[in-house]
Design an enzyme around this catalytic site. Structure first.
Site, PDB file in Angstrom:
ATOM      1  N   MET A   1       6.946 -20.464 -26.046  1.00 51.30           N
ATOM      2  CA  MET A   1       7.836 -19.658 -26.866  1.00 51.30           C
ATOM      3  C   MET A   1       7.026 -18.897 -27.900  1.00 51.30           C
ATOM      4  O   MET A   1       5.852 -19.163 -28.088  1.00 51.30           O
ATOM      5  CB  MET A   1       8.875 -20.549 -27.540  1.00 51.30           C
ATOM      6  CG  MET A   1       9.960 -21.052 -26.584  1.00 51.30           C
ATOM      7  SD  MET A   1      10.973 -19.762 -25.862  1.00 51.30           S
ATOM      8  CE  MET A   1      12.038 -19.383 -27.216  1.00 51.30           C
ATOM      9  N   PRO A   2       7.679 -18.024 -28.611  1.00 52.28           N
ATOM     10  CA  PRO A   2       6.952 -17.120 -29.500  1.00 52.28           C
ATOM     11  C   PRO A   2       6.599 -17.719 -30.853  1.00 52.28           C
ATOM     12  O   PRO A   2       7.189 -18.686 -31.306  1.00 52.28           O
ATOM     13  CB  PRO A   2       7.950 -15.970 -29.683  1.00 52.28           C
ATOM     14  CG  PRO A   2       9.280 -16.637 -29.589  1.00 52.28           C
ATOM     15  CD  PRO A   2       9.098 -17.707 -28.528  1.00 52.28           C
ATOM     16  N   THR A   3       5.637 -17.060 -31.465  1.00 49.20           N
ATOM     17  CA  THR A   3       5.319 -17.279 -32.870  1.00 49.20           C
ATOM     18  C   THR A   3       5.531 -15.945 -33.568  1.00 49.20           C
ATOM     19  O   THR A   3       4.969 -14.925 -33.160  1.00 49.20           O
ATOM     20  CB  THR A   3       3.861 -17.732 -33.052  1.00 49.20           C
ATOM     21  OG1 THR A   3       3.678 -18.971 -32.365  1.00 49.20           O
ATOM     22  CG2 THR A   3       3.514 -17.900 -34.519  1.00 49.20           C
ATOM     23  N   ASP A  40       8.116 -20.735 -33.569  1.00 51.22           N
ATOM     24  CA  ASP A  40       7.402 -20.814 -34.846  1.00 51.22           C
ATOM     25  C   ASP A  40       7.594 -19.522 -35.627  1.00 51.22           C
ATOM     26  O   ASP A  40       7.526 -18.430 -35.052  1.00 51.22           O
ATOM     27  CB  ASP A  40       5.901 -21.030 -34.627  1.00 51.22           C
ATOM     28  CG  ASP A  40       5.597 -22.394 -34.032  1.00 51.22           C
ATOM     29  OD1 ASP A  40       6.166 -23.381 -34.505  1.00 51.22           O
ATOM     30  OD2 ASP A  40       4.795 -22.449 -33.087  1.00 51.22           O
TER      31      ASP A  40
END
Length: 63
Positions: A1-3, A40
């Site tokens: 998933m992204p930060t 995040d």
């Protein structure tokens, strides 16, 4: 998933930041799938004297 890296002028309250990261997390999960605990968000508060737009520091008076 992204930060996600969020940079903004200092001055937001902890409650505003909490709402922001909750919204970013919710939308990320809605669109990308996955679990909230895999998103995040890093927030960097910038002093107005260290940010400029249009050649003018944000610590300077604005019209």
């Amino acid at each position: 998933m992204p930060t996600y890296h969020v940079e903004m002028l200092e001055g937001r309250t902890p409650e505003q930041k909490k709402k922001l990261v909750e919204a970013i997390t919710r939308v990320s999960v809605e669109i990308l799938g996955g679990q909230p605990d895999s998103v995040d968000v890093l927030i960097t508060d910038i002093q107005p004297g260290n940010w400029a737009t249009g050649g003018k520091l944000w610590s300077e008076p604005r019209n």
